[in-house]
Design an enzyme around this catalytic site. Structure first.
Site, PDB file in Angstrom:
ATOM      1  N   TYR A 292      -4.318  17.111   9.861  1.00 37.51           N
ATOM      2  CA  TYR A 292      -3.731  16.599   8.621  1.00 37.51           C
ATOM      3  C   TYR A 292      -4.903  16.100   7.746  1.00 37.51           C
ATOM      4  O   TYR A 292      -5.837  15.482   8.266  1.00 37.51           O
ATOM      5  CB  TYR A 292      -2.754  15.469   8.956  1.00 37.51           C
ATOM      6  CG  TYR A 292      -2.215  14.811   7.724  1.00 37.51           C
ATOM      7  CD1 TYR A 292      -1.280  15.463   6.938  1.00 37.51           C
ATOM      8  CD2 TYR A 292      -2.663  13.561   7.330  1.00 37.51           C
ATOM      9  CE1 TYR A 292      -0.808  14.875   5.779  1.00 37.51           C
ATOM     10  CE2 TYR A 292      -2.189  12.968   6.181  1.00 37.51           C
ATOM     11  CZ  TYR A 292      -1.261  13.631   5.411  1.00 37.51           C
ATOM     12  OH  TYR A 292      -0.799  13.043   4.276  1.00 37.51           O
TER      13      TYR A 292
ATOM     14  N   LYS B 243       8.231  11.965   8.115  1.00 42.55           N
ATOM     15  CA  LYS B 243       8.646  13.359   8.224  1.00 42.55           C
ATOM     16  C   LYS B 243       9.950  13.473   9.020  1.00 42.55           C
ATOM     17  O   LYS B 243      10.958  12.957   8.577  1.00 42.55           O
ATOM     18  CB  LYS B 243       7.495  14.169   8.818  1.00 42.55           C
ATOM     19  CG  LYS B 243       6.104  13.817   8.239  1.00 42.55           C
ATOM     20  CD  LYS B 243       5.958  14.195   6.779  1.00 42.55           C
ATOM     21  CE  LYS B 243       4.696  13.645   6.122  1.00 42.55           C
ATOM     22  NZ  LYS B 243       3.443  13.868   6.798  1.00 42.55           N
TER      23      LYS B 243
ATOM     24  N   ARG C 280       4.514  -9.905   8.853  1.00 41.63           N
ATOM     25  CA  ARG C 280       3.363  -9.112   9.305  1.00 41.63           C
ATOM     26  C   ARG C 280       3.294  -9.064  10.835  1.00 41.63           C
ATOM     27  O   ARG C 280       2.739  -8.141  11.416  1.00 41.63           O
ATOM     28  CB  ARG C 280       2.074  -9.667   8.677  1.00 41.63           C
ATOM     29  CG  ARG C 280       0.876  -8.782   8.847  1.00 41.63           C
ATOM     30  CD  ARG C 280      -0.150  -8.894   7.712  1.00 41.63           C
ATOM     31  NE  ARG C 280      -0.267 -10.205   7.113  1.00 41.63           N
ATOM     32  CZ  ARG C 280      -0.869 -11.263   7.684  1.00 41.63           C
ATOM     33  NH1 ARG C 280      -1.422 -11.141   8.870  1.00 41.63           N
ATOM     34  NH2 ARG C 280      -0.922 -12.415   7.056  1.00 41.63           N
TER      35      ARG C 280
ATOM     36  N   ASP D 217      -1.131  13.655  17.732  1.00 44.69           N
ATOM     37  CA  ASP D 217      -0.237  13.533  16.576  1.00 44.69           C
ATOM     38  C   ASP D 217       0.915  14.517  16.810  1.00 44.69           C
ATOM     39  O   ASP D 217       0.714  15.734  16.802  1.00 44.69           O
ATOM     40  CB  ASP D 217      -1.030  13.868  15.300  1.00 44.69           C
ATOM     41  CG  ASP D 217      -0.203  13.696  14.022  1.00 44.69           C
ATOM     42  OD1 ASP D 217       1.035  13.827  14.088  1.00 44.69           O
ATOM     43  OD2 ASP D 217      -0.802  13.457  12.951  1.00 44.69           O
TER      44      ASP D 217
HETATM   45  C1  LIG Z   1       2.157  13.423   6.779  1.00 44.97           C
HETATM   46  C2  LIG Z   1       1.331  13.465   7.999  1.00 44.97           C
HETATM   47  C3  LIG Z   1       0.510  12.380   8.340  1.00 44.97           C
HETATM   48  C4  LIG Z   1       0.347  11.158   7.452  1.00 44.97           C
HETATM   49  O1  LIG Z   1       1.529  10.449   7.342  1.00 44.97           O
HETATM   50  P1  LIG Z   1       1.883   9.481   6.081  1.00 44.97           P
HETATM   51  O2  LIG Z   1       3.209   8.936   6.459  1.00 44.97           O
HETATM   52  O3  LIG Z   1       1.891  10.353   4.865  1.00 44.97           O
HETATM   53  O4  LIG Z   1       0.804   8.463   6.026  1.00 44.97           O
HETATM   54  C5  LIG Z   1      -0.192  12.462   9.538  1.00 44.97           C
HETATM   55  N1  LIG Z   1      -0.113  13.548  10.335  1.00 44.97           N
HETATM   56  C6  LIG Z   1       0.655  14.605  10.022  1.00 44.97           C
HETATM   57  C7  LIG Z   1       0.699  15.772  10.949  1.00 44.97           C
HETATM   58  C8  LIG Z   1       1.396  14.605   8.851  1.00 44.97           C
HETATM   59  O5  LIG Z   1       2.154  15.659   8.542  1.00 44.97           O
END
Ligand SMILES: *Cc1c(COP(=O)(O)O)cnc(C)c1O
Length: 395
Positions: free
Chosen positions: A108, A205, A55, A180
């Protein structure tokens, strides 16, 4: 500092203390104490120490964090279990009860839920504004505003936020700014170039890129990342050793993948824009994008994310045609998520329809005939042919 492609392959190599060319997987929850007890006490107390207890840290996660901090041009980074773990801990490291956040109308969906339904219960106020309107950011600021949170291009409409404007506003008023950068990836956009303080990724992603893991990253100053680490320690959102290793492996081809994806998506967007059954294409690489001038200022490439609006005599026909198109496709797969090597497609109105209120749908621009595509690295001729045959079958 090394160029981006070299950073992807070699930065953080020093975390691999073995003779293996490829870093091993440290599949362990805990690490032996040194015979010298004082160094073990140091390990227990040091932030992000990679060999104490999982952790606290893990050598592969440290290696990945160093690479991504290099890509995002920040001092430090922290790798976590998911994008949402990154977003929630990053925000919790800044705000407390009584503070105010300025955020966008369209985010998101998990981010919107965190801001609206979670943080509001803990006495944090949120104002949601139209990200395409710079003056709305200024107007929303209050004496207790602690953070401006942006996402650009945003999900699913691909609206763009003026990063330089937001960063300058934050600096002038002593307010944190956080972006983000998941949709753009560090290949196409570097928010730190414009002065944004904190950069977030869902590494699930583009960074991972193979749809085989979930992970998140927070990038910022060393001092701030230590604060995020202290939150993550008690919230317990460390990334598993194997997923860290998969992320490290995926990152090696990030530049190659994203460039191919950029090329494929642009060709597909251009083709779609001239198709008679398509009402509208939202893509950051098309001069028809309403914010094209701003996009050219802050993005180097235009991503694999695009949204199309199917024509219909009314909303109902458009909704059903969108669902039909989805079913007709053979290469594009109907699945949530994005940024992988394979092309995916979703129909946001049916996917999010149930947990968005009508008002929320309107605010985030969700319409019945809209489809969101994540273009992969298959041959672009095959991708266009797939969409062409699916459109040809529409009734
Ligand atoms: C998928 C996504 C998230 C969340 O990510 P996870 O890995 O699914 O928790 C946050 N912001 C954007 C723009 C995303 O496409």
């Amino acid at each position: 500092m090394a160029k981006l492609e070299t950073t992807l392959i070699h930065r953080g190599d020093h975390f691999n203390t073995t003779n293996a060319v490829v870093s091993p997987i440290y599949q362990t929850s805990t690490y032996l104490a040194d015979a010298d007890l004082s160094s073990y006490i140091h390990a227990a107390a040091s932030p992000k120490y990679p060999e104490f207890y999982h952790r606290h840290g893990n050598p592969t996660s440290s290696q990945v964090a160093e690479i991504i901090a290099g890509l995002e041009k920040t001092e430090d980074a922290l790798v976590l279990a998911t994008g949402m773990a990154a977003i929630s801990t990053a925000i919790l490291a800044i705000v407390q009860q009584g503070d105010h956040i300025v955020a966008q109308q369209a985010h998101y969906s998990g981010t919107t839920l965190f801001l609206k339904e979670f943080l509001s219960q803990y006495g944090v106020q949120i104002t949601h504004i139209d990200q395409t309107d710079n003056s709305a950011f200024v107007d929303a600021i209050q004496p207790n505003t602690k953070l401006i949170y942006v996402e650009t291009p945003s999900n699913p409409n691909l609206d763009v936020t003026d990063l330089a404007f937001v960063a300058t506003l934050g600096r002038e008023r002593g307010i944190w700014t956080m972006a983000d950068n998941t949709f753009a990836s560090p290949i196409n956009q570097t928010p730190a170039d414009f002065g944004i303080d904190v950069i977030i990724h869902s590494a699930t992603k583009y960074l991972g890129g193979h749809s085989d893991l979930t992970a998140g990253v927070v990038c910022g100053t060393k001092e701030y990342i230590e604060r995020v680490w202290r939150r993550s320690l008690v919230l317990g959102c460390s990334l598993s050793p194997f997923d860290s290793w998969l992320l490290l492996r995926g990152l090696k081809t990030l530049a190659l993948r994203v460039r191919q994806i950029n090329t494929n998506a642009l060709a597909l967007a251009q083709w779609l824009e001239s198709h008679p059954l398509i009402e509208k294409v939202a893509y950051a690489g098309l001069p028809s994008h309403p914010q094209w001038t701003l996009i050219q200022k802050q993005m180097r490439g235009f991503t694999g994310m695009l949204c199309v609006e199917i024509k219909g005599k009314d909303g109902n026909e458009a909704y059903h045609r969108a669902q039909q198109l989805l079913n007709n496709l053979k290469i594009f797969t109907n699945a949530a998520s994005l940024g992988g090597v394979e092309s995916l497609i979703v129909h946001p109105a049916s996917m999010w329809g149930s947990h968005h209120t009508e008002e929320q749908k309107k605010l985030s621009g969700l319409s019945g005939g809209m489809l969101r595509l994540s273009v992969g690295i298959e041959h672009v001729d095959d991708l266009i042919a797939d969409v062409e045959q699916a459109l040809a079958q529409l009734t």
